[in-house]
Scaffold this motif. Structure first.
Motif, PDB file in Angstrom:
ATOM      1  N   VAL A 189       0.830  -1.210   0.000  1.00 51.50           N
ATOM      2  CA  VAL A 189       0.000   0.000   0.000  1.00 51.50           C
ATOM      3  C   VAL A 189       0.863   1.259   0.000  1.00 51.50           C
ATOM      4  N   ASP A 190       1.910   1.288   0.829  1.00 51.09           N
ATOM      5  CA  ASP A 190       2.773   2.473   0.901  1.00 51.09           C
ATOM      6  C   ASP A 190       3.432   2.753  -0.444  1.00 51.09           C
ATOM      7  N   ALA A 234      -3.666  12.650  -1.879  1.00 53.75           N
ATOM      8  CA  ALA A 234      -3.016  11.589  -2.643  1.00 53.75           C
ATOM      9  C   ALA A 234      -3.989  10.453  -2.938  1.00 53.75           C
ATOM     10  N   GLY A 235      -4.793  10.092  -1.932  1.00 55.40           N
ATOM     11  CA  GLY A 235      -5.765   9.022  -2.135  1.00 55.40           C
ATOM     12  C   GLY A 235      -6.828   9.400  -3.150  1.00 55.40           C
ATOM     13  N   ARG A 268      -6.972   3.491   7.074  1.00 56.92           N
ATOM     14  CA  ARG A 268      -5.533   3.213   6.928  1.00 56.92           C
ATOM     15  C   ARG A 268      -5.106   2.025   7.788  1.00 56.92           C
ATOM     16  N   CYS A 276      -9.922   7.787   0.075  1.00 51.60           N
ATOM     17  CA  CYS A 276     -10.110   8.662  -1.088  1.00 51.60           C
ATOM     18  C   CYS A 276     -10.269  10.117  -0.679  1.00 51.60           C
ATOM     19  N   GLU A 316       0.821   4.228  -2.817  1.00 48.47           N
ATOM     20  CA  GLU A 316       0.401   5.587  -2.484  1.00 48.47           C
ATOM     21  C   GLU A 316       1.521   6.602  -2.646  1.00 48.47           C
ATOM     22  N   ASN A 317       2.736   6.224  -2.255  1.00 53.62           N
ATOM     23  CA  ASN A 317       3.814   7.208  -2.188  1.00 53.62           C
ATOM     24  C   ASN A 317       4.825   7.118  -3.319  1.00 53.62           C
ATOM     25  N   VAL A 327      -6.266   2.982   1.307  1.00 48.04           N
ATOM     26  CA  VAL A 327      -5.923   4.393   1.147  1.00 48.04           C
ATOM     27  C   VAL A 327      -7.219   5.198   1.077  1.00 48.04           C
ATOM     28  N   LEU A 376      -5.443   8.830  -6.620  1.00 51.52           N
ATOM     29  CA  LEU A 376      -5.391   7.403  -6.933  1.00 51.52           C
ATOM     30  C   LEU A 376      -6.782   6.851  -7.232  1.00 51.52           C
ATOM     31  N   CYS A 377      -7.760   7.262  -6.440  1.00 49.26           N
ATOM     32  CA  CYS A 377      -9.127   6.779  -6.653  1.00 49.26           C
ATOM     33  C   CYS A 377      -9.679   7.258  -7.989  1.00 49.26           C
TER      34      CYS A 377
END
Length: 515
Positions: A449-450, A506-507, A495, A502, A453-454, A500, A510-511
């Motif tokens: 996940v990290d 950042a989320g 989390r 929405c 996301e990052n 992540v 991604l969503c």
């Protein structure tokens, strides 16, 4: 004047004290390390002499009998958990097997001895070469294993060095999740650091007094409105079994904060849940407003009357039986060959694998996890192997491969762990806690996940979790209040389950990208 009443004056004065204490706390947080902390200190850095004694080592690497050493020195280094939380094996963030590394500038390591205080016998079991403990010949870096340390626990390293003078820089390199690794100074060698500093104790007392005073005022006034946005009533949340653990925790938090609310989580699978919501078309407005259905990805059962809101980015993973060795994982092409029915035994996919039946443990047609798997991993294709058994019993059908369909993510994980040669799919966080299964990388990427996301990791098996309602939730409805609560107060819970939110910047991106 009414605003000059004794209650208001006390409330304003108390609030002012609270603000001042909060400012002090901000300063405190900027100058005091975080709660998880590993500290280290050099307790001895001396040239070798005839009177040097090393004590009774518990673990010893290398030789302490090295005559004629140039600039020989002995260093005693103490590694300690001087934070307020215990540190576990998974708290070390190193990508390597070992957890931390000691670097001795301009010096060469010849031997190391590890000692521990009484009552911490469990520490020594971690100091083995298999756990990454050791150093390279003619090297200046000592690799330390991932040692779990309770609050106040420590161990010491007695290191034999050559090639440099005493006082050269010594550093402990590595990281702790939600914490720091830092040198300690100014305390006696065996002192235990206090849990709270004097400043922290003063701030805590001031804040506690402020809160108690305000609470007394509120109780005295007998005025107890619910928190802003709370609604009473009953709400049923159905749909995804993969996201159900998150929803259950969110429902508990909401019910705790909002008295008079009753939220029932009845997860039956994404498609079944959205279908149940859609079937309320002929029901009353009250019944339509009393249900939310969560779906892994966009639901094929949703019609124009239903509204979808993106809640979280969920990460999924392939899982294999623990006895099936797939260290490099599978490519998307290999996965598609498996699920098309082309491969009946594992050695047909790779000659290095055992001659064992392929057992595909799948979900039923109501599963959103299965729908995301078909869309994102199988490139939109349905699984080509028909269901051959209700519970993947190899004796029922002699055809290869074997495939079964189960009702929940929990059932899939248990079945994969039980059957040699089995492979299936699951929500990532649930798979991480299951014994007997291994996560299978896809195209060389492990589900992380990290990293998604990052770091922009392109790992493919992921999808957006949607909350479906029958039209927009009416104002003052429990459904609308619960969704507001998830957006504004649910990020930590989301989390904690490996998703992540929405609702973050950042989320949200991604969503939108995965919509």
């Amino acid at each position: 004047m009414e605003w000059l009443s004794a209650e208001n004056v006390i409330a304003v004065a108390t609030a002012s004290i609270g603000i001042a204490a909060s400012v002090a706390m901000v300063w405190y947080e900027r100058h005091i390390p975080r709660r998880k902390r590993i500290g280290y200190r050099v307790q001895m850095d001396n040239p070798i002499g005839d009177d040097v004694q090393s004590g009774r080592p518990n673990v010893r690497l290398g030789s302490f009998d090295a005559p004629n050493m140039a600039n020989g020195t002995l260093v005693l280094l103490r590694i300690e958990n001087d934070g307020s939380e215990s540190i576990g094996l998974d708290d070390y963030t190193s990508r390597e097997l070992n957890g931390l590394t000691v670097e001795f500038t301009d010096r060469t390591i010849h031997g190391v001895s590890v000692t521990q205080p009484q009552g911490t016998d469990h520490l020594m079991s971690h100091f083995t070469p298999h756990s990454g403990f050791g150093y390279d010949d003619d090297g200046n870096k000592l690799r330390l294993p991932r040692v779990p340390l309770n609050r106040g626990e420590y161990f010491k390293l007695l290191v034999l060095l050559s090639g440099g003078d005493v006082g050269r820089d010594i550093k402990l390199v590595g990281g702790i999740r939600d914490g720091v690794v830092r040198p300690n100074r100014g305390a006696l060698p065996d002192d235990k650091p206090p849990l709270f500093s004097r400043a922290a104790r003063v701030i805590t007392i001031v804040l506690t007094a402020s809160v108690l005073t305000l609470a007394t005022i509120i109780i005295a006034r007998d005025d107890n409105p619910p928190p802003l946005g709370c609604e009473k009533g009953e709400l049923t949340v159905t749909g995804s079994t993969a996201f159900a653990p998150v929803v259950r925790d969110l429902a508990k938090e909401y019910e705790k904060d909002c008295e008079g609310s009753d939220i029932v989580v009845d997860a039956r699978g994404s498609t079944a849940g959205v279908g149940e919501l859609a079937d309320l078309k002929g029901g009353s407005a009250k019944s339509r407003a009393s249900m939310i259905a969560f779906s892994d990805g966009r639901s094929t059962r949703a019609d124009a009357a239903l509204e979808a809101e993106s809640i979280a980015l969920s990460v999924f993973t392939l899982v294999a039986n623990g006895g099936l060795n797939l260290p490099e994982g599978l490519t998307l092409t290999q996965v598609r060959r498996l699920y098309s029915g082309e491969i009946g035994h594992w050695d047909e996919l790779d000659p290095s694998l055992p001659h064992r039946r392929v057992v595909l443990v799948s979900r039923d047609a109501d599963s959103g996890t299965r729908q995301v798997f078909q869309d994102r991993v199988l490139d939109g294709r349905w699984e080509g192997v028909p269901s051959t058994s209700l519970d993947c019993d190899l004796a029922v059908d002699r055809s290869a491969p074997v495939r079964c369909e189960l009702n929940s993510t929990e059932d899939v994980l248990k079945k994969v762990a039980l059957i040699p040669g089995a492979i299936g799919f699951s929500e990532l966080n649930q798979a991480n806690g299951e014994k007997g299964v291994k996560l299978v990388p896809l195209n060389g990427d492990i589900a992380d996940v990290d990293a998604i996301e990052n770091d922009g990791n392109p790992y493919p098996y992921r999808g957006v979790e949607y909350a479906y309602t029958y039209g927009a939730p009416p104002a003052g409805s429990l459904a609308g209040s619960f969704l507001d609560y998830i957006r504004n107060n649910g990020q930590n819970v989301i989390r904690s389950h490996g998703h992540v939110p929405c609702s973050t910047e950042a989320g949200g991106q991604l969503c939108r990208d995965d919509d």
